[in-house]
Design a protein around this motif. Structure first.
Motif, PDB file in Angstrom:
ATOM      1  N   PRO A 203       0.822  -1.224   0.000  1.00 49.18           N
ATOM      2  CA  PRO A 203       0.000   0.000   0.000  1.00 49.18           C
ATOM      3  C   PRO A 203       0.853   1.271   0.000  1.00 49.18           C
ATOM      4  CG  PRO A 203      -0.786  -1.589   1.633  1.00 49.18           C
ATOM      5  CD  PRO A 203       0.537  -2.097   1.163  1.00 49.18           C
ATOM      6  N   ASN A 292      -2.245   1.057  -6.746  1.00 47.06           N
ATOM      7  CA  ASN A 292      -2.596   1.919  -5.620  1.00 47.06           C
ATOM      8  C   ASN A 292      -3.451   3.114  -6.030  1.00 47.06           C
ATOM      9  OD1 ASN A 292      -1.385   1.389  -2.751  1.00 47.06           O
ATOM     10  ND2 ASN A 292       0.174   0.651  -4.203  1.00 47.06           N
ATOM     11  N   ALA A 320      -1.501  -4.864  -2.715  1.00 50.16           N
ATOM     12  CA  ALA A 320      -1.593  -3.403  -2.677  1.00 50.16           C
ATOM     13  C   ALA A 320      -2.570  -2.921  -1.606  1.00 50.16           C
ATOM     14  CB  ALA A 320      -2.011  -2.868  -4.047  1.00 50.16           C
TER      15      ALA A 320
END
Length: 400
Positions: A203, A292, A320
């Motif tokens: 992330p 993302n 992600a």
């Protein structure tokens, strides 16, 4: 000493999912056994650089036959058929009795070719099933289920799979399909999923979605479809549903290319679907950035694709830390992940009213809920879809 051979249309440096998976498997096995690779030519010469070299211990034999870039189905079938002949000739020349051949079902025509060659060369045939042909072609309407051709192809492929020493499938739903396909044959089968590149994909909470797309999306819930825009995805049905939705609070970003892109783009123009944007293809090394660049990732499969394939992109979407909106058959592999681990929302195509209502209700006020499901996604990628663990599972199953 027995030699291991990996057979695949795509291989390093091509980074399309099958090529990437087979490359990483070859690299894993190269540290443990004598291994060679027989594959097609490099698909995209632009990605070949001086640093793109495999370890010296992997022997890579490529065919000289190159597939054209045509999206017309007859041309593609013609190209794939002759590519399979070229690959099969190299298998015939280089394999020996007792060698272990590991093939992936891409292209699918290669399955009966190698099943036939197994009888001639007496090698051990192990098949990694990513797609199930001809059932997937029947599901999307390329073949009619009741036709003589379909029935013959199902018979041919079932017999071909029954000649394998071991079978790897990528989902529990696919395992159910193959239990029926191989009948009473005692062939070891194992579910081994693809994996998440969780060390490279993670992330990015501070990334600006608006900056990535160069559009003002700050007041929108951004959904993203990333991958092949083809027949098996069922995206035309998604676009038909978008025509019925009246909500200005979200945008859909389409990343990728494929045979159905012109049709979908025309549907966008015809119905003024201004909240849907086509962004083109992105290279694999930009995955951490574009995956993302959304709040929710959309993953779809055409109705009738139960047990016939698992989109490999799902694993890096999880890495992600993105929640998934899945549209496809009930109780399929991705639907099971969502229900078991709370990583998103799952609808079957029959739930048209529920899907429309989901899009109608989208609003930024639900971002905290998206965040909880996103954290579950990341945890699942780290704990269950770890590359090292999955490659060890492959190695143990194929060698023992």
């Amino acid at each position: 000493m027995k030699k291991f051979w990996i057979i695949s249309e795509l291989f390093h440096p091509d980074e399309v999912s099958t090529g990437y998976v087979m490359t990483r498997l070859a690299q894993k096995l190269s540290h443990e056994v004598d291994i060679g690779v027989i594959c097609g030519p490099i698909h995209d010469l632009k990605i070949l650089t001086s640093k793109d070299k495999l370890e010296d211990e992997i022997q890579v034999l490529r065919t000289g036959f190159r597939i054209s870039g045509s999206k017309k189905l007859p041309v593609r079938l013609f190209n794939i058929f002759f590519l399979c002949i070229a690959i099969s000739m190299k298998v015939l020349i280089h394999t020996r009795k007792g060698d272990k051949v590991i093939m992936v079902t891409n292209p699918p025509i290669l399955v009966p070719f190698l099943s036939f060659l197994k009888k001639i060369k007496n090698f051990e045939l192990n098949i990694i099933v990513h797609d199930v042909f001809p059932e997937n072609a029947i599901a999307v309407g390329i073949l009619k289920k009741s036709s003589i051709i379909s029935k013959f192809l199902k018979f041919l492929y079932n017999k071909s799979y029954q000649t394998s020493k071991k079978l790897v499938v990528v989902g529990e739903d696919m395992l159910d399909v193959f239990k029926e396909k191989i009948g009473d044959r005692e062939i070891p089968m194992k579910v081994i999923t693809n994996w998440a590149d969780h060390l490279q994909i993670y992330p990015l909470p501070n990334q600006s979605i608006s900056s990535y797309y160069n559009k003002n999306l700050d007041d929108k819930v951004v959904l993203q479809f990333a991958g092949n825009i083809g027949r098996v995805q069922g995206l035309e049905q998604l676009f038909d549903l978008m025509i019925k939705v009246n909500n200005q609070n979200f945008s859909i970003m389409m990343i990728g290319n494929g045979a159905f892109q012109p049709l979908l783009y025309q549907k966008k123009l015809d119905h003024d679907l201004d909240h849907i944007h086509f962004c083109g293809e992105k290279p694999r090394d930009e995955q951490i950035t574009f995956l993302n660049a959304c709040h929710i990732s959309i993953i779809t499969l055409h109705q009738g694709m139960f047990g016939l394939g698992v989109p490999s992109k799902v694993y890096n979407v999880l890495a992600a830390g993105k929640p998934i909106l899945y549209l496809g058959d009930r109780d399929s592999e991705i639907s099971r992940y969502i229900k078991e681990y709370d990583v998103g929302w799952s609808f079957s195509w029959e739930q048209e009213d529920e899907i429309i209502q989901f899009f109608e209700d989208l609003s930024l006020e639900f971002l905290p809920k998206f965040g909880v499901k996103g954290k579950n996604s990341r945890r699942l990628a780290e704990e269950k879809f770890n590359e090292s663990l999955i490659l060890d599972t492959y190695s143990n199953f194929l060698q023992n």
